[in-house]
Design a protein around this motif. Sequence first.
Motif, PDB file in Angstrom:
ATOM      1  N   TYR A 102      -8.335 -69.190 -30.280  1.00 10.45           N
ATOM      2  CA  TYR A 102      -9.298 -68.230 -29.738  1.00 10.45           C
ATOM      3  C   TYR A 102     -10.710 -68.748 -29.999  1.00 10.45           C
ATOM      4  O   TYR A 102     -11.060 -69.135 -31.118  1.00 10.45           O
ATOM      5  N   VAL A 103     -11.536 -68.786 -28.960  1.00 11.50           N
ATOM      6  CA  VAL A 103     -12.919 -69.255 -29.075  1.00 11.50           C
ATOM      7  C   VAL A 103     -13.843 -68.036 -28.991  1.00 11.50           C
ATOM      8  O   VAL A 103     -13.935 -67.397 -27.938  1.00 11.50           O
ATOM      9  N   PRO A 326       3.557 -73.774 -35.545  1.00 16.19           N
ATOM     10  CA  PRO A 326       2.165 -73.324 -35.546  1.00 16.19           C
ATOM     11  C   PRO A 326       1.737 -72.867 -34.183  1.00 16.19           C
ATOM     12  O   PRO A 326       1.986 -73.542 -33.193  1.00 16.19           O
ATOM     13  N   PRO A 327       1.139 -71.675 -34.091  1.00 13.70           N
ATOM     14  CA  PRO A 327       0.777 -71.157 -32.788  1.00 13.70           C
ATOM     15  C   PRO A 327      -0.422 -71.869 -32.199  1.00 13.70           C
ATOM     16  O   PRO A 327      -1.217 -72.424 -32.887  1.00 13.70           O
ATOM     17  N   THR A 328      -0.493 -71.790 -30.904  1.00 11.47           N
ATOM     18  CA  THR A 328      -1.658 -72.306 -30.174  1.00 11.47           C
ATOM     19  C   THR A 328      -2.354 -71.131 -29.533  1.00 11.47           C
ATOM     20  O   THR A 328      -1.817 -70.065 -29.483  1.00 11.47           O
ATOM     21  N   GLN A 329      -3.468 -71.374 -28.955  1.00  8.38           N
ATOM     22  CA  GLN A 329      -4.183 -70.267 -28.363  1.00  8.38           C
ATOM     23  C   GLN A 329      -4.845 -70.681 -27.093  1.00  8.38           C
ATOM     24  O   GLN A 329      -5.169 -71.822 -26.915  1.00  8.38           O
ATOM     25  N   PHE A 330      -5.052 -69.709 -26.281  1.00  5.98           N
ATOM     26  CA  PHE A 330      -5.711 -69.968 -25.007  1.00  5.98           C
ATOM     27  C   PHE A 330      -6.959 -69.125 -24.936  1.00  5.98           C
ATOM     28  O   PHE A 330      -6.893 -67.925 -25.078  1.00  5.98           O
ATOM     29  N   ALA A 331      -8.094 -69.751 -24.754  1.00 10.05           N
ATOM     30  CA  ALA A 331      -9.333 -69.007 -24.662  1.00 10.05           C
ATOM     31  C   ALA A 331      -9.373 -68.260 -23.349  1.00 10.05           C
ATOM     32  O   ALA A 331      -8.835 -68.709 -22.355  1.00 10.05           O
ATOM     33  N   PRO A 332      -9.999 -67.065 -23.316  1.00  9.69           N
ATOM     34  CA  PRO A 332      -9.993 -66.264 -22.093  1.00  9.69           C
ATOM     35  C   PRO A 332     -10.698 -66.971 -20.955  1.00  9.69           C
ATOM     36  O   PRO A 332     -11.704 -67.620 -21.159  1.00  9.69           O
ATOM     37  N   GLN A 333     -10.185 -66.802 -19.747  1.00 12.20           N
ATOM     38  CA  GLN A 333     -10.843 -67.391 -18.588  1.00 12.20           C
ATOM     39  C   GLN A 333     -12.133 -66.666 -18.258  1.00 12.20           C
ATOM     40  O   GLN A 333     -13.153 -67.274 -18.015  1.00 12.20           O
ATOM     41  N   ASN A 334     -12.081 -65.344 -18.230  1.00 17.03           N
ATOM     42  CA  ASN A 334     -13.264 -64.558 -17.887  1.00 17.03           C
ATOM     43  C   ASN A 334     -13.378 -63.377 -18.854  1.00 17.03           C
ATOM     44  O   ASN A 334     -13.033 -62.257 -18.507  1.00 17.03           O
ATOM     45  N   PRO A 335     -13.795 -63.605 -20.088  1.00 20.86           N
ATOM     46  CA  PRO A 335     -13.876 -62.480 -21.002  1.00 20.86           C
ATOM     47  C   PRO A 335     -14.847 -61.448 -20.477  1.00 20.86           C
ATOM     48  O   PRO A 335     -15.935 -61.779 -20.046  1.00 20.86           O
ATOM     49  N   ALA A 336     -14.428 -60.223 -20.484  1.00 22.15           N
ATOM     50  CA  ALA A 336     -15.278 -59.168 -19.939  1.00 22.15           C
ATOM     51  C   ALA A 336     -16.354 -58.807 -20.935  1.00 22.15           C
ATOM     52  O   ALA A 336     -16.148 -58.813 -22.133  1.00 22.15           O
ATOM     53  N   PRO A 337     -17.565 -58.472 -20.466  1.00 21.44           N
ATOM     54  CA  PRO A 337     -18.631 -58.067 -21.364  1.00 21.44           C
ATOM     55  C   PRO A 337     -18.427 -56.641 -21.817  1.00 21.44           C
ATOM     56  O   PRO A 337     -17.713 -55.890 -21.213  1.00 21.44           O
ATOM     57  N   GLY A 338     -18.957 -56.288 -22.789  1.00 20.95           N
ATOM     58  CA  GLY A 338     -19.288 -55.034 -23.101  1.00 20.95           C
ATOM     59  C   GLY A 338     -18.879 -53.850 -23.795  1.00 20.95           C
ATOM     60  O   GLY A 338     -19.630 -53.495 -24.582  1.00 20.95           O
TER      61      GLY A 338
END
Length: 610
Positions: A102-103, A326-338
């Motif tokens: 997670y980024v 060990p788990p991996t993670q996928f950073a969100p493509q379009n994290p929603a604001p707000g």
Amino acid sequence: MTSTPSANLFKPLEEGDPAVVGGYRLAAVLGTGGMGKVYLSYTPGGRPIALKVIRPEFSEDPEFRRRFQREVQAAQRVQGLYTAPVIDSDTDGSQPWLATAYVPGPSLAHAVAQHGALPLRSVLLLSVGVAEALHVIHGAGIVHRDLKPANVLLASDGPRVIDFGIARAADTTALTGTGVSVGTPSFMAPEQASAGTVSPATDIFALGQIAAFAAIGSPAYGEGSSHAVLYRIVHEDPDLSRVPTELLPLVTRCLTRDPDGRPSLTEIIELCHEISPVALRQGEDWLPQAVAGSITERLRLPEPAKTPPPMPGVAPTPTQFAPQHPPTQFAPQNPAPGAVNPYAPTGFSPAAAAPTQSAPGVPGPVPPPGHPMQPTPPPGHQTRPIGYHPAPPVVHAPYVPPRQPKSKRTGLIVAASVVGAIVVLGVIGSLLPDGSSNDDASNSPGGSGSSASSGSSGSSGSNNSDSGEGNKRPDPKPATYKGIDVSENYVVMLADNPPKPKQGDDLYGGRDLYYYSDQTFTDDHIASDNGKFVLLNNSQKGSLETCRTETRYTEKITLDQVSDGSQFCVLSDAGHIAVATYRGQAETGDSTYLTFDLTIWRNAEDPKED
């Protein structure tokens, strides 16, 4: 920035969202993209991860699954400072998924939409970081293909490139359709938009687009309908009037229409250092303060759902087990604001702990390898304590009387009847005038005057001398497959449905269609050692009849003999016939592959006898 944590960034799970995927308990929704949905989860040690579940429509496509598995395996080799590494995945389950770190940072698209263009130093550091990420990605034999602002996340210590290589898995599947390219129109390269051709230089063009977007706050080729943007990319020059003068040399060279004229990644990094008035060093201050504030928002994560201790007499559910690897993670493509995250896990309830289904009719989550495959027992159900292993009960199968062997007498009677029928037909044929059979044969399609399989063994053409025209085998229905990628030393067997390329070393016997490079003569070949090829002329249209009647046989074709749209027949010794349409050659790092469309008539002829 509001005082409420994670405003609208972490959305609660909805009805239909799974509670657990691959042993990871989901905490919130990070975003939804074209290929799937991204969830927030945690490792057993509490580290946040982003887990992407692929849409069911893609999961049902066998070609997508094959590509997805290959691309995920390649992506797991990417371990760079400016990428979100893939650390866990399941490509074989009912719904494939993968996970990355997670980024905690907004995407470039979100940051520019909320705060406008970035200052020159931020753009240069962004470009250097993306260039370093591409260096690692290309080194793993991957072309990103869909590098865009939504796939570049802005972390506190530099950018992170995500979704590398995954877009290729969706290309030319049944969902994308023939002639539709995978990628975002505003950030495609001209060769990708016009012919679907991609190479590492394609990502260089996208890097120039990203630098321009970050500097001016909008795409260099403007916005509008996809067709309009793609036309401008292929035929017109970008609007760089608002790009800072210092940045123009970098952007202009990256956006060169000719892929060979674009700079290398090393040249891009050197150019950025030359442009910068001060030494470029990544640090906590690389972003404007307003953008950096949104990173803080994304660090205020919702707490992971609490897993209660096992209740006495109740077996644990799959959600209570930690993943084995060990788990991996996928950073969100379009994290929603707000806005405030209304998702807040409360106390334990059976519904929260029980595994759910991702959709009606879709099997529930599967625990990692080595974990018990037992569902949550219903309330009140008593099971044995953990560790208790009773002897398996003896189950008596219902009695099935043994099958009686067929009488040999029946076989003899059938054989005698066939012989008798042949004798009778022979007598009748001898009584006919000599000219009758010849006239019938010469007027029938594929008769003695026009053999349907001229030059072949004649055992399976439409002029079967021992059966007559009335017993001609009906033509099988064709099956068509689009966009089959055949890597070097991979083999396609026409009998497979769908035809999936396999490692040539894994096969025994002949190979219907394969691609190899002759190192001695430095020629690339399309070949068969289980049949024959017929390279068709441009005036010929590939069809079953054409493949049967042509006699210009060969066993291999060199790549300099074909171009996009060239067709050739494949006639396998097993009796299958195919028309292959060549769609081009592409490279991903050290790997080269050819793309074909195949139309196959299975069992169109009798198998060739050894």
